[in-house]
Enzyme design. Sequence first.
Site, mmCIF file in Angstrom:
data_model
loop_
_atom_site.group_PDB
_atom_site.id
_atom_site.type_symbol
_atom_site.label_atom_id
_atom_site.label_comp_id
_atom_site.label_asym_id
_atom_site.label_seq_id
_atom_site.Cartn_x
_atom_site.Cartn_y
_atom_site.Cartn_z
ATOM 1 N N PHE A 1 24.608 -19.568 16.869
ATOM 2 C CA PHE A 1 24.162 -20.949 16.855
ATOM 3 C C PHE A 1 24.334 -21.542 15.461
ATOM 4 O O PHE A 1 23.923 -20.952 14.471
ATOM 5 C CB PHE A 1 22.684 -21.027 17.287
ATOM 6 N N GLN A 2 24.945 -22.699 15.391
ATOM 7 C CA GLN A 2 25.232 -23.402 14.134
ATOM 8 C C GLN A 2 26.022 -22.551 13.149
ATOM 9 O O GLN A 2 25.857 -22.649 11.943
ATOM 10 C CB GLN A 2 23.939 -23.939 13.492
ATOM 11 N N LYS B 1 21.498 -16.808 5.663
ATOM 12 C CA LYS B 1 20.044 -16.919 5.676
ATOM 13 C C LYS B 1 19.356 -15.639 5.181
ATOM 14 O O LYS B 1 18.371 -15.700 4.446
ATOM 15 C CB LYS B 1 19.565 -17.265 7.085
#
Lengths: 564, 162
Positions: free
Chosen positions: A112-113, A162
């Site tokens: 996702f993204q 992240k």
Amino acid sequence: MDLNGSQMVVEALHKESVSVVFGYPGGAIMNVYDEIYKQNYFEHILTRHEQAAIHAADGYARASGKVGVAFVTSGPGFTNAVTGLATAYIDSVPMVVISGQVPISMIGTDAFQEIDAVGISRPCVKHNYLVKDAKDLPRILKEAFYIARSGRPGPVHVDIPKDVTAQIADFTYPDTITMKTYKPTYKGNKRQIKKVVDAIAQADRPILYIGGGAVNSGASELVREFAEFCGIPAVETLMARGVMGDSNPLLMGMVGMHGCYSANMAMSEADLMIAFGPRFDDRVTGKLSEFAKHAKVIHVDIDPSSIGKIVDIDFPIVGDLKNVLTDMLPLVKEKIDSDKYKSWRELLKRYDEIHPLGYNDNKDNIKPQWVIEEVGKILGDDAIISTDVGQHQMWTAQFYPFSRPRQFITSGGLGTMGFGFPAALGVKKAFPDKVSINISGDGSILMNIQELMTASVSKIPVINIILNNGFLGMVRQWQTFFYDKRYASTDLSAMQPDFVKLAESFGGRGFRVETKEEFVKALKEAVKSDAVCLIDVNVDRLEDVLPMVPAGGTLYNMILEHKE
Amino acid sequence: MANSIKNEEIRRVLSVIVTNEDGVLSRISGLFAGRGYNIDSLTVAPVPETDFSRLTIVTCGNARVLEQIVKQLHKLIPTYKVIESVEFVEKEMALVKISINEDFNGLDAMLKAYNGTIADSGENFIVVMVADNSKRIANFLKAIKRYNPIEIVRSGSVALDI
């Protein structure tokens, strides 16, 4: 000192003396935003679109000369930033843009993204990094700032997964940096500088062709000193507007597609072209086989790849213009006699008298050029002028009385509509005491209109002046000249927003202007206002930007008058 | 300005020494693709006992294009050195797979002429290899056709200045 990746980012920005950043949060960059929330080193401005965050950082950098900083998240956050990166890259603007990325373990899984951000940014930035380990972050961030501001400046993109923003490692921020592979040349070759001075001494019709490099190098004062001592006439590119100062009689004006008659004729008839930091853009040169046909060419640039890329150069000098001029000036003072170029100066002056830059003002409607002259009369030095892209941009370049470099903030190389408003926000953050004006059109302004919210919430009182002609004016002008007036998709007049209500709905102030008196009143009120302002000026619909050299045409063949 | 000498297409062998790091090859291949430069061949391998890799790029273009290629390569941050070889040894390798059922008459002599050997053999085929400059490799590959090669692979050039 052990820190997590996000804390490292914040500390590094502090060490780089960053005082304001622009950005938009999202999943992959949340850890960094959490640390931004906790710190007091710098201010974070939330824009309402990632593209605007980059342009705002860009405007800040162009106005201040410092490195602009922006944050975006992964995926669409990053792809929205790409236009901003490309805009900054081609105009050599120092920036560091930090994007979030999905965790390392998920890279390559179409998460996702997730997007291959460094793969996309590679051709739009000076350099980029994908950070794979927090232990590399201090070095990478140091390098990023160093690369952004050194040599030929440019944007650097740092993509941080992240998990790296949460990973703990030692943080020791390097004080100095040496890179084995990246060493810009700052000093010009002395022997070559001597040859150049001899060439100038021998020339009869030298012309100084000043580009954006003169601004980036901080060499404006030396350029003026050089021009004035030698008595050599000068032309400025779009990116160099303000270097000479418009009151300087040696300045022939802007050169190129919409350059002044005297400036373009000077380029065409010169026997020596002294190019200080331009890049021979096609919007300047026109048809290459006719460009500076009679001239030997000196080119000083810090980027070796700019030299000889478009035009053969007789005297190349790789170096920082400021250093080169510092070395050159003593020799110039020994060998150059400004009297030699007197008749050349007089010839160019005559050219300027024959076809001065101008327009036919009238009483029935407002000419867009008048608006720009009027802003210049009222605000002059007190304003920093950003623009979007199109006719209004060219009129601003032609008619605003710029007195110093970094006073004119515009997307030159990429020609990015929607640049002006967010850039003006960045300008205002860099110079809160100056009036930050964005001169725009009814087309461009809608491309980042959402920034009204940023301006209102973050209390950044920028004044937008819309030269509203109900057209995508520059394209319309080409259609008039070259497409037999078939106005394909350029007439915007069928329906327009109510710009006054639009501004008000975002907490700003709106003005609709139909007469000159109304404009002067609106501008004065806007300058006093603490709110973001939109001044919607109804201007002559069919005014053209003139002179004009058709694309691929020769510089000395300008369209000087409206043809009907 | 633009005369015939300037526009003549020239073949050029470039050696590029770059930091051996992620993505460096994409920076270089992207540079060539994005600016419309030709790559005739490209080889890359680490330089022993350093942090660098060495790329050998065979390209062609007119003088202005070649000058830009060198400058643009220099401009990449991980680029340490760009060597424009003028006098150099250039070698390329080719491997050719030939069916065991072919008549190998004369093959030995041909391999000898091109400094080649039989690199390997299996139940159904043999693999021959040659190392030489690109032109001679091209000649060899023409000559080897008579043995009806099943598969041919060329390595691309490597070069060393002399």
